[in-house]
Design an enzyme around this catalytic site. Structure first.
Site, short mmCIF file in Angstrom:
data_model
loop_
_atom_site.label_atom_id
_atom_site.label_comp_id
_atom_site.label_asym_id
_atom_site.label_seq_id
_atom_site.Cartn_x
_atom_site.Cartn_y
_atom_site.Cartn_z
N VAL A 171 -55.17 53.47 33.17
CA VAL A 171 -56.44 54.00 32.66
C VAL A 171 -57.66 53.42 33.38
O VAL A 171 -58.75 53.95 33.26
CB VAL A 171 -56.59 53.81 31.13
CG1 VAL A 171 -55.58 54.65 30.37
CG2 VAL A 171 -56.53 52.35 30.72
N ASN A 196 -55.06 54.53 23.37
CA ASN A 196 -54.34 53.42 22.76
C ASN A 196 -54.09 52.24 23.70
O ASN A 196 -53.90 51.12 23.25
CB ASN A 196 -53.01 53.97 22.21
CG ASN A 196 -52.06 52.89 21.75
OD1 ASN A 196 -52.17 52.39 20.64
ND2 ASN A 196 -51.12 52.51 22.62
N SER A 229 -60.34 47.53 16.89
CA SER A 229 -59.63 46.42 16.24
C SER A 229 -60.58 45.81 15.21
O SER A 229 -61.81 45.88 15.38
CB SER A 229 -59.29 45.35 17.28
OG SER A 229 -58.91 44.14 16.64
N TYR A 250 -62.08 40.55 24.44
CA TYR A 250 -61.41 41.57 23.62
C TYR A 250 -62.36 42.10 22.54
O TYR A 250 -62.48 43.31 22.32
CB TYR A 250 -60.16 40.96 23.01
CG TYR A 250 -59.25 41.92 22.27
CD1 TYR A 250 -58.44 42.81 22.96
CD2 TYR A 250 -59.20 41.92 20.87
CE1 TYR A 250 -57.59 43.68 22.27
CE2 TYR A 250 -58.35 42.77 20.18
CZ TYR A 250 -57.55 43.65 20.89
OH TYR A 250 -56.72 44.50 20.21
N ALA A 251 -63.07 41.18 21.87
CA ALA A 251 -64.00 41.58 20.80
C ALA A 251 -65.11 42.47 21.37
O ALA A 251 -65.51 43.47 20.76
CB ALA A 251 -64.60 40.35 20.13
N ALA A 252 -65.60 42.11 22.57
CA ALA A 252 -66.66 42.91 23.20
C ALA A 252 -66.17 44.33 23.45
O ALA A 252 -66.89 45.31 23.19
CB ALA A 252 -67.10 42.26 24.50
N LYS A 309 -63.69 45.94 21.92
CA LYS A 309 -63.35 46.70 20.71
C LYS A 309 -64.61 47.08 19.92
O LYS A 309 -64.63 48.10 19.22
CB LYS A 309 -62.35 45.90 19.86
CG LYS A 309 -60.98 45.72 20.56
CD LYS A 309 -60.35 47.05 20.95
CE LYS A 309 -58.95 46.91 21.50
NZ LYS A 309 -58.32 48.20 21.85
N ILE A 332 -51.03 43.32 13.79
CA ILE A 332 -49.87 44.20 13.78
C ILE A 332 -48.76 43.56 14.61
O ILE A 332 -49.03 43.03 15.71
CB ILE A 332 -50.24 45.59 14.41
CG1 ILE A 332 -51.55 46.14 13.79
CG2 ILE A 332 -49.09 46.57 14.29
CD1 ILE A 332 -51.55 46.40 12.30
P1 NAP Z 1 -48.78 46.53 23.44
O1 NAP Z 1 -47.50 46.37 22.68
O2 NAP Z 1 -49.19 45.43 24.36
O3 NAP Z 1 -48.71 47.93 24.24
C1 NAP Z 1 -49.77 48.34 25.05
C2 NAP Z 1 -49.27 49.34 26.07
O4 NAP Z 1 -50.38 49.70 26.91
C3 NAP Z 1 -48.19 48.74 26.99
O5 NAP Z 1 -47.15 49.67 27.19
C4 NAP Z 1 -48.97 48.47 28.26
O6 NAP Z 1 -48.18 48.50 29.44
C5 NAP Z 1 -49.95 49.62 28.27
N1 NAP Z 1 -51.06 49.37 29.18
C6 NAP Z 1 -51.64 48.18 29.47
N2 NAP Z 1 -52.59 48.34 30.40
C7 NAP Z 1 -52.62 49.66 30.70
C8 NAP Z 1 -53.38 50.44 31.61
N3 NAP Z 1 -54.29 49.88 32.41
N4 NAP Z 1 -53.17 51.79 31.66
C9 NAP Z 1 -52.22 52.37 30.88
N5 NAP Z 1 -51.45 51.67 30.03
C10 NAP Z 1 -51.66 50.34 29.93
O7 NAP Z 1 -50.02 46.75 22.46
P2 NAP Z 1 -50.09 47.23 20.92
O8 NAP Z 1 -50.03 46.03 20.08
O9 NAP Z 1 -49.15 48.35 20.69
O10 NAP Z 1 -51.61 47.74 20.88
C11 NAP Z 1 -51.98 49.11 21.05
C12 NAP Z 1 -53.47 49.21 20.83
O11 NAP Z 1 -53.81 48.71 19.54
C13 NAP Z 1 -54.31 48.39 21.84
O12 NAP Z 1 -55.48 49.08 22.17
C14 NAP Z 1 -54.63 47.14 21.05
O13 NAP Z 1 -55.81 46.51 21.53
C15 NAP Z 1 -54.81 47.72 19.66
N6 NAP Z 1 -54.64 46.73 18.60
C16 NAP Z 1 -53.48 46.06 18.45
C17 NAP Z 1 -53.39 45.11 17.43
C18 NAP Z 1 -52.15 44.30 17.22
O14 NAP Z 1 -52.19 43.38 16.38
N7 NAP Z 1 -51.04 44.56 17.89
C19 NAP Z 1 -54.49 44.88 16.58
C20 NAP Z 1 -55.64 45.59 16.77
C21 NAP Z 1 -55.72 46.53 17.77
P3 NAP Z 1 -47.49 47.10 29.94
O15 NAP Z 1 -46.25 46.97 29.15
O16 NAP Z 1 -47.24 47.29 31.39
O17 NAP Z 1 -48.51 46.01 29.68
#
Ligand code: NAP
Length: 245
Positions: free
Chosen positions: A62, A88, A140, A153-155, A157, A186
Protein backbone atom coordinates in the site's frame (compact mmCIF):
# COMPACT_ATOMS: atom_id res chain seq x y z
CA UNK A 1 -26.00 -13.53 3.23
CA UNK A 2 -25.31 -9.81 3.52
CA UNK A 3 -22.83 -9.08 0.72
CA UNK A 4 -24.22 -10.94 -2.27
CA UNK A 5 -23.12 -9.32 -5.56
CA UNK A 6 -20.62 -7.02 -3.83
CA UNK A 7 -16.93 -6.76 -4.68
CA UNK A 8 -14.61 -6.03 -1.76
CA UNK A 9 -10.92 -5.15 -1.59
CA UNK A 10 -9.25 -5.85 1.75
CA UNK A 11 -5.65 -4.74 2.28
CA UNK A 12 -3.41 -6.71 4.63
CA UNK A 13 -5.67 -9.72 4.17
CA UNK A 14 -2.99 -12.39 4.51
CA UNK A 15 -3.36 -12.84 8.25
CA UNK A 16 -4.95 -11.48 11.41
CA UNK A 17 -8.06 -9.34 11.21
CA UNK A 18 -7.80 -8.87 7.43
CA UNK A 19 -7.71 -12.61 6.83
CA UNK A 20 -10.73 -13.14 9.11
CA UNK A 21 -12.63 -10.39 7.27
CA UNK A 22 -11.79 -11.82 3.83
CA UNK A 23 -13.19 -15.22 4.79
CA UNK A 24 -16.27 -13.68 6.48
CA UNK A 25 -17.01 -11.39 3.51
CA UNK A 26 -16.70 -14.34 1.09
CA UNK A 27 -19.05 -16.43 3.26
CA UNK A 28 -21.51 -13.52 3.08
CA UNK A 29 -21.41 -13.68 -0.74
CA UNK A 30 -18.83 -11.02 -1.63
CA UNK A 31 -16.18 -11.48 -4.29
CA UNK A 32 -13.00 -10.61 -2.44
CA UNK A 33 -9.69 -9.13 -3.59
CA UNK A 34 -7.06 -9.91 -0.98
CA UNK A 35 -4.22 -7.41 -1.23
CA UNK A 36 -1.07 -8.01 0.79
CA UNK A 37 2.71 -7.71 0.61
CA UNK A 38 2.88 -11.27 1.88
CA UNK A 39 2.06 -14.15 -0.50
CA UNK A 40 0.46 -16.03 2.44
CA UNK A 41 -2.79 -14.35 1.33
CA UNK A 42 -2.81 -16.81 -1.58
CA UNK A 43 -3.54 -19.59 0.93
CA UNK A 44 -6.57 -17.66 2.15
CA UNK A 45 -7.87 -17.55 -1.44
CA UNK A 46 -7.59 -21.37 -1.45
CA UNK A 47 -9.61 -21.59 1.79
CA UNK A 48 -12.31 -19.35 0.34
CA UNK A 49 -12.52 -21.37 -2.86
CA UNK A 50 -12.87 -24.58 -0.82
CA UNK A 51 -16.28 -23.45 0.46
CA UNK A 52 -17.33 -22.18 -2.97
CA UNK A 53 -16.45 -18.51 -2.45
CA UNK A 54 -14.79 -16.25 -5.00
CA UNK A 55 -11.51 -14.47 -4.32
CA UNK A 56 -8.25 -13.39 -5.90
CA UNK A 57 -4.91 -12.45 -4.43
CA UNK A 58 -3.09 -9.33 -5.58
CA UNK A 59 0.44 -9.01 -4.26
CA UNK A 60 0.84 -5.37 -3.40
CA UNK A 61 2.30 -2.85 -1.05
CA UNK A 62 0.00 0.00 0.00
CA UNK A 63 2.99 2.35 0.24
CA UNK A 64 3.42 2.02 -3.51
CA UNK A 65 0.96 3.98 -5.62
CA UNK A 66 1.43 1.81 -8.72
CA UNK A 67 0.68 -1.21 -6.57
CA UNK A 68 -2.57 0.39 -5.36
CA UNK A 69 -3.56 1.23 -8.94
CA UNK A 70 -2.88 -2.39 -9.94
CA UNK A 71 -5.04 -3.62 -7.03
CA UNK A 72 -7.99 -1.46 -8.14
CA UNK A 73 -7.51 -2.50 -11.79
CA UNK A 74 -7.40 -6.19 -10.83
CA UNK A 75 -10.69 -5.88 -8.95
CA UNK A 76 -12.41 -4.25 -11.92
CA UNK A 77 -10.95 -6.61 -14.54
CA UNK A 78 -11.77 -9.74 -12.49
CA UNK A 79 -15.13 -8.76 -10.98
CA UNK A 80 -16.33 -5.68 -12.90
CA UNK A 81 -16.72 -3.19 -10.02
CA UNK A 82 -15.59 -2.19 -6.51
CA UNK A 83 -18.20 -1.82 -3.75
CA UNK A 84 -16.11 -2.03 -0.59
CA UNK A 85 -12.58 -1.03 0.37
CA UNK A 86 -11.21 -2.04 3.77
CA UNK A 87 -7.98 -0.19 4.53
CA UNK A 88 -6.80 -2.80 6.99
CA UNK A 89 -3.04 -3.08 6.31
CA UNK A 90 -1.07 -1.72 9.25
CA UNK A 91 2.19 -2.12 11.11
CA UNK A 92 3.81 -1.12 14.39
CA UNK A 93 7.43 -0.11 15.12
CA UNK A 94 7.21 0.78 18.81
CA UNK A 95 9.66 2.85 20.86
CA UNK A 96 9.42 5.67 23.37
CA UNK A 97 9.78 9.15 21.87
CA UNK A 98 13.41 9.64 22.87
CA UNK A 99 14.46 6.32 21.32
CA UNK A 100 12.22 6.28 18.24
CA UNK A 101 14.29 6.03 15.04
CA UNK A 102 13.29 8.41 12.26
CA UNK A 103 13.14 5.45 9.85
CA UNK A 104 10.57 3.72 12.13
CA UNK A 105 8.52 6.90 12.36
CA UNK A 106 8.56 7.25 8.56
CA UNK A 107 7.76 3.59 7.85
CA UNK A 108 4.68 3.53 10.08
CA UNK A 109 3.44 6.78 8.53
CA UNK A 110 4.06 5.32 5.05
CA UNK A 111 2.05 2.13 5.64
CA UNK A 112 -0.73 3.15 8.02
CA UNK A 113 -1.43 6.73 6.95
CA UNK A 114 -0.15 7.25 3.41
CA UNK A 115 -1.06 3.64 2.51
CA UNK A 116 -4.69 4.35 3.45
CA UNK A 117 -4.57 7.50 1.32
CA UNK A 118 -2.92 5.67 -1.62
CA UNK A 119 -5.41 2.79 -1.67
CA UNK A 120 -8.42 5.06 -1.28
CA UNK A 121 -7.27 7.44 -4.00
CA UNK A 122 -6.81 4.46 -6.33
CA UNK A 123 -10.29 3.05 -5.64
CA UNK A 124 -12.49 6.13 -5.09
CA UNK A 125 -12.86 7.13 -8.79
CA UNK A 126 -14.43 3.74 -9.56
CA UNK A 127 -16.90 4.14 -6.66
CA UNK A 128 -17.72 7.70 -7.74
CA UNK A 129 -18.44 6.42 -11.26
CA UNK A 130 -20.72 3.74 -9.80
CA UNK A 131 -22.41 6.29 -7.50
CA UNK A 132 -21.99 4.01 -4.48
CA UNK A 133 -19.38 2.48 -2.23
CA UNK A 134 -18.21 1.69 1.29
CA UNK A 135 -14.81 2.66 2.62
CA UNK A 136 -13.77 1.27 6.00
CA UNK A 137 -10.58 2.69 7.47
CA UNK A 138 -8.87 0.89 10.29
CA UNK A 139 -7.85 3.14 13.15
CA UNK A 140 -7.22 2.07 16.76
CA UNK A 141 -8.16 3.14 20.28
CA UNK A 142 -4.51 4.28 20.37
CA UNK A 143 -5.48 6.98 17.85
CA UNK A 144 -8.07 8.25 20.34
CA UNK A 145 -6.15 7.97 23.62
CA UNK A 146 -2.44 7.69 22.69
CA UNK A 147 -0.30 4.88 24.07
CA UNK A 148 3.06 4.58 25.78
CA UNK A 149 5.75 3.76 23.18
CA UNK A 150 3.52 4.37 20.15
CA UNK A 151 4.17 7.96 18.97
CA UNK A 152 4.26 6.91 15.31
CA UNK A 153 1.37 4.44 15.47
CA UNK A 154 -0.87 6.81 17.46
CA UNK A 155 -0.16 9.62 14.98
CA UNK A 156 -1.21 7.43 12.04
CA UNK A 157 -4.33 6.10 13.71
CA UNK A 158 -5.45 9.62 14.72
CA UNK A 159 -4.68 10.74 11.16
CA UNK A 160 -6.85 7.94 9.77
CA UNK A 161 -9.78 9.35 11.77
CA UNK A 162 -9.13 12.82 10.31
CA UNK A 163 -9.09 11.43 6.77
CA UNK A 164 -12.25 9.39 7.48
CA UNK A 165 -14.21 12.46 8.57
CA UNK A 166 -12.94 14.47 5.60
CA UNK A 167 -13.77 11.76 3.04
CA UNK A 168 -17.19 11.21 4.65
CA UNK A 169 -17.96 14.84 3.69
CA UNK A 170 -16.36 14.73 0.25
CA UNK A 171 -17.58 11.30 -0.87
CA UNK A 172 -20.92 11.13 1.00
CA UNK A 173 -22.39 13.36 -1.68
CA UNK A 174 -21.39 10.73 -4.24
CA UNK A 175 -23.20 7.91 -2.46
CA UNK A 176 -20.08 6.58 -0.73
CA UNK A 177 -19.90 6.13 3.04
CA UNK A 178 -16.58 6.36 4.87
CA UNK A 179 -16.22 5.09 8.42
CA UNK A 180 -13.43 4.12 10.78
CA UNK A 181 -13.12 1.14 13.09
CA UNK A 182 -11.05 1.55 16.25
CA UNK A 183 -10.16 -1.83 17.70
CA UNK A 184 -8.86 -2.18 21.25
CA UNK A 185 -6.35 -4.93 22.01
CA UNK A 186 -6.96 -7.82 19.65
CA UNK A 187 -5.18 -11.18 19.69
CA UNK A 188 -3.27 -11.34 16.40
CA UNK A 189 0.39 -11.61 15.37
CA UNK A 190 0.57 -7.83 15.79
CA UNK A 191 0.03 -8.14 19.55
CA UNK A 192 2.15 -11.31 19.92
CA UNK A 193 5.22 -9.24 20.74
CA UNK A 194 3.40 -7.29 23.50
CA UNK A 195 4.68 -8.51 26.91
CA UNK A 196 2.22 -10.73 28.83
CA UNK A 197 2.37 -8.24 31.74
CA UNK A 198 1.00 -5.49 29.46
CA UNK A 199 -1.68 -7.77 27.98
CA UNK A 200 -2.77 -8.72 31.52
CA UNK A 201 -3.05 -5.00 32.35
CA UNK A 202 -5.19 -4.51 29.21
CA UNK A 203 -7.49 -7.39 30.24
CA UNK A 204 -7.81 -5.73 33.66
CA UNK A 205 -8.86 -2.44 32.04
CA UNK A 206 -11.43 -4.17 29.83
CA UNK A 207 -14.81 -4.64 31.53
CA UNK A 208 -15.41 -7.74 29.38
CA UNK A 209 -12.24 -9.21 30.90
CA UNK A 210 -10.62 -10.49 27.71
CA UNK A 211 -8.73 -9.33 24.64
CA UNK A 212 -10.68 -9.09 21.40
CA UNK A 213 -10.55 -11.65 18.60
CA UNK A 214 -10.07 -11.01 14.89
CA UNK A 215 -13.65 -12.18 14.49
CA UNK A 216 -14.94 -9.46 16.88
CA UNK A 217 -13.45 -6.83 14.56
CA UNK A 218 -14.31 -8.51 11.24
CA UNK A 219 -17.98 -8.54 12.31
CA UNK A 220 -17.91 -4.73 12.54
CA UNK A 221 -16.23 -4.42 9.13
CA UNK A 222 -19.08 -6.59 7.82
CA UNK A 223 -21.76 -4.42 9.42
CA UNK A 224 -20.25 -1.22 7.99
CA UNK A 225 -19.91 -2.86 4.54
CA UNK A 226 -23.50 -4.13 4.55
CA UNK A 227 -26.75 -2.43 3.58
CA UNK A 228 -27.63 -2.33 7.31
CA UNK A 229 -25.14 0.55 7.70
CA UNK A 230 -26.57 2.67 4.86
CA UNK A 231 -26.96 5.79 7.06
CA UNK A 232 -23.68 5.47 8.98
CA UNK A 233 -21.10 7.93 7.64
CA UNK A 234 -18.05 9.56 9.23
CA UNK A 235 -18.38 7.41 12.34
CA UNK A 236 -15.62 5.92 14.47
CA UNK A 237 -16.77 2.58 15.83
CA UNK A 238 -14.79 1.29 18.81
CA UNK A 239 -14.47 -2.49 19.16
CA UNK A 240 -12.66 -2.62 22.46
CA UNK A 241 -14.78 -4.45 25.03
CA UNK A 242 -15.40 -1.11 26.77
CA UNK A 243 -11.66 -0.50 27.41
CA UNK A 244 -11.11 2.09 30.13
CA UNK A 245 -8.35 4.39 28.81
P1 NAP B 1 -1.32 -8.23 11.40
O1 NAP B 1 -1.70 -9.56 11.97
O2 NAP B 1 0.07 -7.74 11.61
O3 NAP B 1 -1.67 -8.25 9.83
C1 NAP B 1 -1.41 -7.14 9.02
C2 NAP B 1 -1.30 -7.58 7.58
O4 NAP B 1 -0.99 -6.41 6.79
C3 NAP B 1 -0.16 -8.58 7.36
O5 NAP B 1 -0.57 -9.61 6.49
C4 NAP B 1 0.92 -7.71 6.74
O6 NAP B 1 1.82 -8.41 5.89
C5 NAP B 1 0.09 -6.74 5.92
N1 NAP B 1 0.86 -5.57 5.54
C6 NAP B 1 1.84 -4.96 6.25
N2 NAP B 1 2.36 -3.95 5.55
C7 NAP B 1 1.70 -3.90 4.37
C8 NAP B 1 1.80 -3.08 3.22
N3 NAP B 1 2.71 -2.11 3.14
N4 NAP B 1 0.95 -3.31 2.17
C9 NAP B 1 0.04 -4.31 2.23
N5 NAP B 1 -0.08 -5.14 3.29
C10 NAP B 1 0.73 -4.93 4.35
O7 NAP B 1 -2.27 -7.06 11.94
P2 NAP B 1 -3.73 -7.12 12.62
O8 NAP B 1 -3.55 -7.22 14.08
O9 NAP B 1 -4.61 -8.08 11.91
O10 NAP B 1 -4.21 -5.60 12.34
C11 NAP B 1 -5.02 -5.24 11.23
C12 NAP B 1 -5.34 -3.76 11.35
O11 NAP B 1 -5.97 -3.52 12.60
C13 NAP B 1 -4.10 -2.85 11.32
O12 NAP B 1 -4.38 -1.66 10.63
C14 NAP B 1 -3.86 -2.57 12.80
O13 NAP B 1 -3.15 -1.36 12.98
C15 NAP B 1 -5.28 -2.50 13.30
N6 NAP B 1 -5.39 -2.74 14.74
C16 NAP B 1 -4.98 -3.90 15.29
C17 NAP B 1 -5.08 -4.05 16.67
C18 NAP B 1 -4.62 -5.29 17.36
O14 NAP B 1 -4.63 -5.31 18.61
N7 NAP B 1 -4.24 -6.36 16.67
C19 NAP B 1 -5.63 -3.02 17.45
C20 NAP B 1 -6.04 -1.86 16.85
C21 NAP B 1 -5.93 -1.72 15.49
P3 NAP B 1 3.17 -9.05 6.57
O15 NAP B 1 2.75 -10.34 7.14
O16 NAP B 1 4.13 -9.20 5.44
O17 NAP B 1 3.64 -8.04 7.59
Amino acid sequence: MRLVGKVAIITGAGRGIGREAAVLFAREGAKVVLADVDPQAEKVVGEIEEFGGEAIFVRGDVTNRDSCAAMAAAAVSSFGRIDILVNNAGITRDAQLVKLAESDFDRVIAVNLKGTFNATQAVAPQMVEQGSGRIINVSSVVGLYGNFGQTNYAATKAGVIGMTKTWARELGRKGITVNAVAPGFIQTEMTESVPEKVLEMMRGRTPLGRLGTACDVANIYLFLASDDAAYVNGAVVCVDGGLIP
